[in-house]
Design an enzyme around this catalytic site. Structure first.
Site, PDB file in Angstrom:
ATOM      1  N   LYS A 390      27.303  52.734 -18.243  1.00 23.26           N
ATOM      2  CA  LYS A 390      28.605  53.189 -18.383  1.00 23.26           C
ATOM      3  C   LYS A 390      28.558  54.750 -18.150  1.00 23.26           C
ATOM      4  CE  LYS A 390      32.660  52.988 -21.486  1.00 23.26           C
ATOM      5  NZ  LYS A 390      33.364  52.200 -22.617  1.00 23.26           N
ATOM      6  N   LYS A 443      29.997  50.562 -14.708  1.00 23.68           N
ATOM      7  CA  LYS A 443      31.659  51.032 -15.051  1.00 23.68           C
ATOM      8  C   LYS A 443      31.498  52.455 -14.909  1.00 23.68           C
ATOM      9  CE  LYS A 443      34.585  51.151 -18.679  1.00 23.68           C
ATOM     10  NZ  LYS A 443      34.912  50.807 -19.960  1.00 23.68           N
TER      11      LYS A 443
HETATM   12  C1  PBG Z   1      35.939  52.020 -24.706  1.00 17.33           C
HETATM   13  C2  PBG Z   1      36.389  51.619 -23.403  1.00 17.33           C
HETATM   14  C3  PBG Z   1      36.911  52.438 -22.453  1.00 17.33           C
HETATM   15  C4  PBG Z   1      37.217  51.479 -21.293  1.00 17.33           C
HETATM   16  C5  PBG Z   1      36.955  50.487 -21.640  1.00 17.33           C
HETATM   17  N1  PBG Z   1      36.275  50.275 -22.807  1.00 17.33           N
HETATM   18  C6  PBG Z   1      37.144  53.686 -22.201  1.00 17.33           C
HETATM   19  C7  PBG Z   1      36.292  54.864 -22.866  1.00 17.33           C
HETATM   20  O1  PBG Z   1      35.257  54.458 -22.761  1.00 17.33           O
HETATM   21  O2  PBG Z   1      36.662  55.907 -22.940  1.00 17.33           O
HETATM   22  C8  PBG Z   1      37.858  52.022 -19.986  1.00 17.33           C
HETATM   23  C9  PBG Z   1      38.540  50.926 -19.138  1.00 17.33           C
HETATM   24  C10 PBG Z   1      39.015  51.563 -18.089  1.00 17.33           C
HETATM   25  O3  PBG Z   1      39.206  52.926 -18.097  1.00 17.33           O
HETATM   26  O4  PBG Z   1      39.745  50.879 -17.526  1.00 17.33           O
HETATM   27  N2  PBG Z   1      34.831  51.243 -25.317  1.00 17.33           N
END
Ligand code: PBG
Length: 523
Positions: A390, A443
């Site tokens: 991520k 991601k």
């Molecule tokens: C946080 C989380 C995020 C997303 C999914 N889970 C945002 C972040 O890490 O700040 C982002 C998903 C998206 O942008 O569609 N646990």
């Protein structure tokens, strides 16, 4: 002589006699009047009987050229005052009206086939002697079809297999439709074919071939729909994500899930919007068994027992600091303490009925800790989808607006990965595999397809990719501004994520894409 040759010969005789009769108006001579009738009608009959030429015969239906031909010849069919025995001639003319209509139809097409300018792999010389009587079908450009699609009836010849074989051996068989060589536009250079042994375009020639060789497919079963929920009753539109809402957990959520299932999407992942008053620095609301997420899971499982529910395991929706972990006084995100909280969160979600818990926090060692916590509570069957790679991405912007979960200070770069890094994803992959993750996730998706491929090639586990909010919003915006075709870009983006190696895709397009896949208008 082949059937076609006989026909061509017959036609020449018929036309010659026709011209002769017209010029001479030779009513007295019965033979000369009847000969063309016999020839003409036998010609028409053979046209009609021979399946190859049926398309030509079908041109007897009204068309501008046929109508014009009929109009020209009609006066010739009428009795002339001076004629005393005109019935023969009139009959001939009637036959000719019909035939000319057919012939005229041909002329138009023959003219459109420009032999000289045609360039193909083998320039055709066969067409150099086109005659007005040549049979050529009228057909719309690009469509090659001898007869109507459903029309597969062929008049039986009455011959036995032996007789048919003997006829074929003697070179005596009904002609297939004439080969068709489409013309190239005027000005196309006439060149020698390139001496290529490999022409990859051959395998892309038709939709059937393309479908046969398609390497990647997308189906609704590959899609997971992320849903935002809140405590309210109304569904609140999310400004930066057109088509997405914070759904009321008791109404909008159920309705949305119903619609998703209707198009074959039976997997969802829940993201809660937590009231500020319930947020804290340690994020304890994350493991409240009566919190928003566990409540929604229980409701969904009660209503749709076969649905697959993924949950987000991270503290940010519950953290007053907006971070995925507990923030120390000096701004450090505390790893092991956060993992302790995450384990309780995962167990709480599993208790409510979650199928797959998905740690998105990027703390070290959280997968093995969560696995142990789940197993200790008897949730051996609950899977872990680890957000393996991520990245600290700006593509999460719209999501943070949706959940009002922007970090109150700083950024997430001490736990989320640097977008510049590739090899580092392998370190995370190895850790997650060893720790017992069931699914590895990358991601965002589209800007990180190389990472999806990296994980695909380095792990036997299922790979997930998250097409995040920013990716979704960009496609939506491009579509709304008519800069790109939203639906096509959406489908292409998902197919490409699959091609890169993702088994499942978390995408806000899940329902819309699934609608397209089942041939429904997306709405
Ligand atoms: C946080 C989380 C995020 C997303 C999914 N889970 C945002 C972040 O890490 O700040 C982002 C998903 C998206 O942008 O569609 N646990």
């Amino acid at each position: 002589m082949t059937h076609a040759k006989v026909l061509r010969w017959l036609r020449t005789v018929v036309v010659a006699l026709y011209i002769f009769c017209l010029l001479s108006q030779w009513e007295g001579r019965v033979i000369s009047a009847w000969l063309p009738i016999i020839c003409g009608s036998s010609f028409l009959l053979s046209e009609y009987l021979h399946p190859t030429y049926r398309p030509i015969f079908s041109r007897l239906s009204p068309s501008p050229s046929n109508a014009a031909a009929a109009l020209v010849h009609l006066p010739l069919c009428l009795p002339h005052a001076s004629d005393n025995n005109t019935s023969g001639i009139r009959l001939i003319n009637l036959v000719m009206v019909t035939m000319t209509s057919v012939t005229l139809g041909d002329v138009r097409v023959v003219r459109s086939v420009d032999v000289q300018s045609y360039v193909g792999l083998k320039p055709s010389t066969a067409r150099k002697s086109v005659s007005l009587l040549r049979r050529t079908e009228t057909r719309p450009l690009m469509v090659v079809r001898a007869s109507k699609e459903g029309d597969i009836s062929v008049k039986s010849s009455g011959l036995s297999i032996e007789e048919s074989e003997a006829a074929a051996v003697a070179g005596n068989f009904p002609d297939p439709p004439p080969p068709w060589r489409p013309s190239a536009p005027k000005g196309t250079p006439n060149v020698k074919p390139l001496p290529l042994t490999r022409r990859p375009r051959r395998n892309r020639k038709s939709p059937t071939l393309r479908d046969a060789f398609q390497e990647t497919n997308l189906s609704a079963s590959n899609l997971v729909l992320p849903l935002f929920i809140h405590e309210g009753e109304e569904d609140v539109p999310i400004g930066a994500m057109p088509g997405c809402y914070r759904l009321g957990w008791r109404h909008g959520l159920l309705e949305e899930v119903y619609k998703a299932r209707d198009v074959g999407v039976n997997s969802i992942v829940l993201f809660p919007k937590i009231p500020d008053a319930l947020k804290s620095q340690a994020g304890d609301e994350a493991f409240n068994d009566n919190g928003l997420v566990p409540r929604a899971i229980r409701l969904l499982k009660d209503k749709y027992p076969d649905i697959v529910i993924y949950t987000d395991v991270a503290l940010d929706p519950y953290s007053s600091d907006g971070h995925d972990g507990i923030v120390r006084e000096d701004g450090v995100i505390m790893n092991d303490e956060t993992v302790h909280q995450l384990c309780k969160q995962a167990v709480s979600q599993a208790r409510a009925g979650a199928d797959v818990v998905s740690p998105s926090d990027m703390m070290d060692g959280r997968v093995s800790a969560i696995r142990a916590a789940l197993d200790a509570e008897g949730f051996q069957e609950v899977s872990i989808m680890s957000y393996t790679a991520k990245y600290a991405s700006s593509f999460y912007g719209p999501f943070r607006e949706a959940l009002d979960s922007n970090p109150r200070f700083g950024d997430k770069k001490t736990y989320q990965m640097n977008p510049a890094n590739y090899r580092e994803a392998l370190v995370e992959t190895e850790a997650d595999e060893v720790e017992g993750a069931d699914i590895l996730l990358v991601k965002p998706a589209m800007p990180y397809l190389d990472v999806v491929r990296l994980l695909r090639d380095n792990s036997a586990l299922p790979i997930a990719a998250y097409q995040v909010s920013g990716e979704y919003s960009m496609i939506k915006a491009g579509g709304a501004l008519k800069m790109v075709d939203e639906e096509k870009v959406m489908m292409e983006s998902l197919l490409c994520i699959r091609r890169a190696g993702a088994d499942i895709i978390l995408t806000y397009f899940a329902r819309q894409a699934a609608s397209v896949l089942c041939g429904m208008k997306s709405k």
